[in-house]
Each structure stands twice: as structure tokens, then as C-alpha cells.
Scaffold this motif. Sequence first.
Motif, PDB file in Angstrom:
ATOM      1  N   TRP A  41      10.664  95.082 -14.173  1.00  0.00           N
ATOM      2  CA  TRP A  41      11.159  94.922 -15.539  1.00  0.00           C
ATOM      3  C   TRP A  41      10.908  93.522 -16.096  1.00  0.00           C
ATOM      4  CZ3 TRP A  41      14.593  91.405 -17.381  1.00  0.00           C
ATOM      5  CH2 TRP A  41      15.444  90.763 -16.474  1.00  0.00           C
ATOM      6  N   ALA A  42      10.883  92.498 -15.216  1.00  0.00           N
ATOM      7  CA  ALA A  42      10.776  91.124 -15.716  1.00  0.00           C
ATOM      8  C   ALA A  42       9.459  90.874 -16.434  1.00  0.00           C
ATOM      9  CB  ALA A  42      10.944  90.138 -14.562  1.00  0.00           C
ATOM     10  N   THR A  43       8.383  91.474 -15.957  1.00  0.00           N
ATOM     11  CA  THR A  43       7.077  91.237 -16.569  1.00  0.00           C
ATOM     12  C   THR A  43       6.828  92.158 -17.770  1.00  0.00           C
ATOM     13  OG1 THR A  43       6.198  92.617 -14.786  1.00  0.00           O
ATOM     14  CG2 THR A  43       5.910  90.252 -14.582  1.00  0.00           C
ATOM     15  N   ARG A  44       7.780  93.034 -18.084  1.00  0.00           N
ATOM     16  CA  ARG A  44       7.687  93.828 -19.319  1.00  0.00           C
ATOM     17  C   ARG A  44       8.523  93.223 -20.432  1.00  0.00           C
ATOM     18  NH1 ARG A  44       5.310  98.812 -19.123  1.00  0.00           N
ATOM     19  NH2 ARG A  44       4.971  98.255 -21.314  1.00  0.00           N
ATOM     20  N   THR A  45       8.938  91.946 -20.272  1.00  0.00           N
ATOM     21  CA  THR A  45       9.800  91.350 -21.283  1.00  0.00           C
ATOM     22  C   THR A  45       9.185  91.338 -22.688  1.00  0.00           C
ATOM     23  OG1 THR A  45       9.048  89.170 -20.498  1.00  0.00           O
ATOM     24  CG2 THR A  45      11.204  89.946 -19.733  1.00  0.00           C
ATOM     25  N   PRO A  46       7.861  91.106 -22.861  1.00  0.00           N
ATOM     26  CA  PRO A  46       7.339  91.185 -24.234  1.00  0.00           C
ATOM     27  C   PRO A  46       7.543  92.561 -24.859  1.00  0.00           C
ATOM     28  CG  PRO A  46       5.797  90.039 -22.810  1.00  0.00           C
ATOM     29  CD  PRO A  46       6.835  90.638 -21.911  1.00  0.00           C
ATOM     30  N   ALA A  47       7.278  93.619 -24.081  1.00  0.00           N
ATOM     31  CA  ALA A  47       7.467  94.972 -24.594  1.00  0.00           C
ATOM     32  C   ALA A  47       8.934  95.280 -24.827  1.00  0.00           C
ATOM     33  CB  ALA A  47       6.860  95.995 -23.625  1.00  0.00           C
ATOM     34  N   LEU A  48       9.802  94.812 -23.919  1.00  0.00           N
ATOM     35  CA  LEU A  48      11.231  95.063 -24.086  1.00  0.00           C
ATOM     36  C   LEU A  48      11.781  94.311 -25.297  1.00  0.00           C
ATOM     37  CD1 LEU A  48      12.360  94.913 -20.356  1.00  0.00           C
ATOM     38  CD2 LEU A  48      12.374  96.927 -21.831  1.00  0.00           C
ATOM     39  N   ALA A  49      11.320  93.054 -25.501  1.00  0.00           N
ATOM     40  CA  ALA A  49      11.764  92.291 -26.663  1.00  0.00           C
ATOM     41  C   ALA A  49      11.331  92.981 -27.956  1.00  0.00           C
ATOM     42  CB  ALA A  49      11.213  90.866 -26.608  1.00  0.00           C
ATOM     43  N   ALA A  50      10.104  93.508 -27.967  1.00  0.00           N
ATOM     44  CA  ALA A  50       9.631  94.239 -29.144  1.00  0.00           C
ATOM     45  C   ALA A  50      10.390  95.550 -29.322  1.00  0.00           C
ATOM     46  CB  ALA A  50       8.138  94.507 -29.012  1.00  0.00           C
ATOM     47  N   GLN A  51      10.697  96.207 -28.208  1.00  0.00           N
ATOM     48  CA  GLN A  51      11.409  97.490 -28.254  1.00  0.00           C
ATOM     49  C   GLN A  51      12.783  97.349 -28.909  1.00  0.00           C
ATOM     50  OE1 GLN A  51      11.309 100.130 -24.700  1.00  0.00           O
ATOM     51  NE2 GLN A  51      13.527  99.889 -24.668  1.00  0.00           N
ATOM     52  N   VAL A  52      13.461  96.229 -28.648  1.00  0.00           N
ATOM     53  CA  VAL A  52      14.800  96.040 -29.208  1.00  0.00           C
ATOM     54  C   VAL A  52      14.787  95.093 -30.413  1.00  0.00           C
ATOM     55  CG1 VAL A  52      15.891  96.502 -26.997  1.00  0.00           C
ATOM     56  CG2 VAL A  52      15.351  94.141 -27.595  1.00  0.00           C
ATOM     57  N   HIS A  53      13.580  94.658 -30.855  1.00  0.00           N
ATOM     58  CA  HIS A  53      13.413  93.825 -32.051  1.00  0.00           C
ATOM     59  C   HIS A  53      14.216  92.526 -31.933  1.00  0.00           C
ATOM     60  CE1 HIS A  53      11.562  97.410 -33.738  1.00  0.00           C
ATOM     61  NE2 HIS A  53      12.667  98.079 -33.478  1.00  0.00           N
TER      62      HIS A  53
END
Length: 400
Positions: A21-33
Motif C-alpha cells: 500500500w505504501a508505494t500506491r500513495t499517489p493513486a490513493l491520494a488521488a482516489q481520496v482527492h
Amino acid sequence: MRDRVAVFTVFALNGLAIGSWATRTPALAAQVHASPGVFGLALLGASVGLLSAASVAGRVVERLGARAVVAGTTVLAAVALVLIGYAPGVPLLAGALFVVGASVGMLDVAMNVAAVAVERRARRPVMPVFHAGFSVGALAGSLAAGLAAGHGWSPARHLTTAAVVAVVVLLVVVRAVPGSRPEHAAAVTGRRAPIRRPVLWLLAAVALCSAVAEGAAADWSALLMTAERGVGQGAAALAFAGFQLVMALARLAGPWAQRRFGPTRCLVAGAALATAGFLATATVPAAVVAYAGFALAGAGLAASFPLALSLAGDAGKRGDGAGGEREIGFVSAVAYAGFLAGPPIIGGIAQAVGFGAAFGFVALVAALILPAAVAARRSRRREAAGQPAPEVTRGASDPG
């Protein structure tokens, strides 16, 4: 040998969960705006979970045994990964991160207690090898995350797959993990409470600085690479992958280094390398230098956390060869307190003046390992001079 393989695998599963999950932070940040500052507050959920679990983990493991805690918390971490992948907003993401933080925090203490038990049976330093397992798992998780991002997988699809893999592997190895329920879990160790022992506070400081620096690489390396070094999400994941790869290799060499130089020299040299690596990453605006800096920092931090926990376990060793659960739990709890402040501080610095300055702060934190390690050696020697100590093998627990 089966117990060593099983404990190594559990460490790898813990790393897999974090690396996934840590290396998906850009996608997660975009996912939750979320902006960097707000996303840092969401990451605070994992920190609170880590601290909450680690503060009681020593007693829980002492009562239930390492094996039972390893099994339960690994399953809970897998469930939390799925929740992270499906989180639609910052509050739910923070809640899911709290669950993964709590489960990983409890798992971390349990697997380190099991590792100390294996190390004592082996009568030689093997703790860094187990922590190399964590790095191998985190490397596998980060590489898989890069592939998933590169092929357009959503966090939900990717993290659900990782969770299923983790549970299947756990079922294969869990019976070989040492640490069935102790017969005398409440036995008095005859030692002072951990909170009253300066050596444990100093070892906790070493672990705290290491944890904050490792957490920064995990949480923010991908965002640094995408926001300020001009690389895509797939390539950004390689920064943390390189960090974990070099850390794993350095940890595999850790037992030899401990026997040759002693724990304190390993900690001091590692702190210098980590500081140099983070400074290079922070100050040179080139992607290739950032990759190299993260790799150097991984080598420098390789010994810090495992040695702090190994020495803490030794400080709690009883005459019968058991003990150390509460000491490991105490050091872990103090270390994880750093995660409580780390994400919002680093996120706030990044939002105010950029990720380069944020990683300059991380370099300062890594540098603090050096004086803490030296002071811990002196404190342990003073403590040992005041009371009889059980015989130990050099490298695994000798404070020199």
C-alpha cells in the motif's frame, strides 16, 4: 530450521503488507482527492494504530504466545489492505490505515519475540536476517505495486490480490512459528519495569529514529519522485524498491558485521550512511541521485531497528533463557510514537517548502541514531556492572 524459515516468512508478509500500500500513495491520494498535508493526516491513522497496538503488544504476546498473535494479526492486516483499496474518502482511508497500523504493530512485536526465541536457540546473531525478510517482502510488495500501477490496476484490485496471497502463505507456515502459550506468562522477571531503565529508552530512541526514517521512505518516496523529480507512478515505486533491496542485502550481511565490529559500531556507521543518503536525495534535483540516495539510506538503516529490538530482548532475558516480551514491546511502542508525529510533520514541510526540505528533516532524524546508540552502550555497561547478567554470545547482544 523450520522455525527460522517460518519466522523469516512472517517478516516477509509484514513487509509485503506495507510495501503493497505504501508505494500506491499517489493513486490513493488521488482516489481520496487529498493534498500532501491532508494525506499526511490520513497517514496519521496508521501511526495511531501502530502506537495503540504496540503499547499493549508485549503483554498480549506474553499471555497468548507469539504464534497465536502472529496468526490473528496477519489475517487482520490482510482485511485492512482490502479496506484501504476501497476507501472512497479521507476519513474512511484513515480508518482503514488505523486497522492496518494496529494489526501490523501487534504483528511486529509478536514476530520479533519469535525471532529472539530463534536467535537464542541458534546462539548467534540472526535477527538482521529476519529483518531482511521484511525488506524482501516490502521489495516484492513495492515491485508488484509498480507493475500494478503500470498496468492500470486500481488500488482495490491490487491490494485485494496482495491480501489473498498473504493469507495463503500464512496458512502454510504458521504452525512452525515458535511461541505457543507460555505456562507461566505472569512470571516475575526480577528486573525493573522497562519504563525505569535508561538503556531501554535509548534503544527506543534508536528504533524511533530508524522507524521515522524508514516510514518517510515508504510514505513519501513515491510522491517525491512524481512531484519533484519528474517520473511516472510506475517508476516512482522503484525508489522504495531500491531502498528495500539494498536494505535486504545489507541485513543479510548483518550477522557477519555484528560478529566482526559489534552492534554499536554497526549502528554508528549505518547512521552516517543513512544521513548521507537522505541528504543527497533532498539536495540534488536529479532523479538518478534520488534513487541512489534512497539506496544508500536503505543500507544505512538496515541494522538500526533489528539491533535495537535484539538488544532490548537481551535486556529482558531471564535466567531460564526466556523473557524480553515486555522490553521489546516497550521499545516498539516508543518507536511507533514517532510515526504519530512523522507523517503530518513531513507532509506539512512538503506542502510548505517542498519534499526536498522534508527529506532534509529526515536526514537530521537519521543522524540522531549515532549519539543514541553510543549512549545506549554506555548505559547497558553501567547497568550490567550493577547486577549479574546471563551469559550471552557476542554479536547478538554484546553492547560493544
